[in-house]
Design a protein around this motif. Structure first.
Motif, short mmCIF file in Angstrom:
data_model
loop_
_atom_site.label_atom_id
_atom_site.label_comp_id
_atom_site.label_asym_id
_atom_site.label_seq_id
_atom_site.Cartn_x
_atom_site.Cartn_y
_atom_site.Cartn_z
N ALA A 23 43.00 21.32 80.76
CA ALA A 23 41.74 20.57 80.90
C ALA A 23 41.89 19.41 81.88
O ALA A 23 41.03 19.19 82.74
CB ALA A 23 41.26 20.08 79.54
N ASP A 24 43.00 18.67 81.78
CA ASP A 24 43.18 17.54 82.68
C ASP A 24 43.35 18.01 84.12
O ASP A 24 42.79 17.40 85.04
CB ASP A 24 44.36 16.68 82.26
CG ASP A 24 44.44 15.40 83.08
OD1 ASP A 24 43.55 14.54 82.91
OD2 ASP A 24 45.35 15.29 83.92
N SER A 25 44.09 19.09 84.32
CA SER A 25 44.28 19.60 85.68
C SER A 25 42.95 20.05 86.29
O SER A 25 42.66 19.77 87.46
CB SER A 25 45.28 20.77 85.68
OG SER A 25 46.55 20.31 85.29
N GLU A 26 42.15 20.74 85.51
CA GLU A 26 40.85 21.20 86.00
C GLU A 26 39.93 20.03 86.30
O GLU A 26 39.24 20.01 87.33
CB GLU A 26 40.21 22.15 85.00
CG GLU A 26 40.93 23.49 84.92
CD GLU A 26 40.39 24.42 83.84
OE1 GLU A 26 39.49 24.00 83.06
OE2 GLU A 26 40.87 25.56 83.77
N ASP A 32 36.23 15.16 88.07
CA ASP A 32 35.21 14.94 87.03
C ASP A 32 35.83 14.34 85.77
O ASP A 32 36.27 15.06 84.87
CB ASP A 32 34.52 16.26 86.71
CG ASP A 32 33.30 16.08 85.82
OD1 ASP A 32 33.08 14.97 85.28
OD2 ASP A 32 32.56 17.07 85.65
N TRP A 33 35.86 13.03 85.71
CA TRP A 33 36.43 12.31 84.57
C TRP A 33 35.72 12.67 83.26
O TRP A 33 36.32 12.70 82.20
CB TRP A 33 36.37 10.81 84.82
CG TRP A 33 36.82 9.98 83.67
CD1 TRP A 33 36.03 9.33 82.78
CD2 TRP A 33 38.17 9.75 83.25
NE1 TRP A 33 36.79 8.68 81.84
CE2 TRP A 33 38.12 8.93 82.11
CE3 TRP A 33 39.42 10.15 83.73
CZ2 TRP A 33 39.26 8.49 81.44
CZ3 TRP A 33 40.56 9.71 83.05
CH2 TRP A 33 40.47 8.90 81.93
N ARG A 34 34.42 12.94 83.36
CA ARG A 34 33.64 13.23 82.15
C ARG A 34 34.19 14.43 81.37
O ARG A 34 33.99 14.52 80.16
CB ARG A 34 32.18 13.47 82.51
CG ARG A 34 31.48 12.21 83.04
CD ARG A 34 30.15 12.53 83.66
NE ARG A 34 30.41 13.43 84.80
CZ ARG A 34 29.50 14.21 85.36
NH1 ARG A 34 28.28 14.21 84.91
NH2 ARG A 34 29.81 14.96 86.39
N MET A 35 34.88 15.32 82.05
CA MET A 35 35.44 16.51 81.39
C MET A 35 36.52 16.15 80.37
O MET A 35 36.76 16.91 79.44
CB MET A 35 36.03 17.47 82.43
CG MET A 35 35.01 18.13 83.32
SD MET A 35 35.75 19.09 84.66
CE MET A 35 36.58 20.41 83.75
N ILE A 36 37.15 14.99 80.54
CA ILE A 36 38.27 14.64 79.66
C ILE A 36 38.13 13.27 79.00
O ILE A 36 38.96 12.90 78.18
CB ILE A 36 39.61 14.68 80.43
CG1 ILE A 36 39.58 13.72 81.61
CG2 ILE A 36 39.95 16.10 80.84
CD1 ILE A 36 40.93 13.40 82.20
N LEU A 76 43.18 8.81 92.70
CA LEU A 76 44.17 9.84 93.00
C LEU A 76 43.52 11.22 93.10
O LEU A 76 43.90 12.04 93.93
CB LEU A 76 45.28 9.84 91.95
CG LEU A 76 46.17 8.60 91.96
CD1 LEU A 76 47.12 8.61 90.78
CD2 LEU A 76 46.93 8.48 93.27
N SER A 77 42.54 11.48 92.26
CA SER A 77 41.83 12.75 92.32
C SER A 77 41.10 12.90 93.65
O SER A 77 41.14 13.97 94.28
CB SER A 77 40.83 12.86 91.15
OG SER A 77 40.02 14.00 91.31
N ALA A 78 40.44 11.85 94.09
CA ALA A 78 39.73 11.89 95.37
C ALA A 78 40.70 12.14 96.52
O ALA A 78 40.42 12.94 97.43
CB ALA A 78 38.96 10.59 95.59
#
Length: 88
Positions: A23-26, A32-36, A76-78
């Motif tokens: 989940a965190d990798s996806e 999309d922070w909202r996913m986790i 970091l995601s961006a």
């Protein structure tokens, strides 16, 4: 990614691995922070960095709040999503 924990034998570990790895990798790849975000308890959060060591005595609190972790995670995601990968 293959979960190393059998869902019938170690259901809790299986679920935790799915949330922390898959989940965190996806979410990270999607930015999309909202996913986790619901995976964390903001009131009790402390984010550690292992500092390249397997020895917990050398680990340091790098994120004293969930907000500081989230902000760094989003940056970091961006940066990750700007990368060009072979075959993609």
């Amino acid at each position: 990614m293959i979960n190393p924990f059998d869902h019938l034998v170690e259901a809790d570990r299986h679920h935790i691995w799915n949330r922390m790895i898959i989940a965190d990798s996806e979410a990270f790849a999607a930015g999309d922070w909202r996913m986790i975000e619901d995976d964390f308890c903001a009131e009790r959060f402390e984010g550690l960095r292992a500092m390249g060591s397997a020895n917990p005595d050398e680990w340091q609190i790098a994120f004293p709040t969930l907000e500081s972790y989230r902000d760094s995670w989003l940056v970091l995601s961006a940066e990750f999503r700007k990368q060009k990968f072979v075959g993609l």
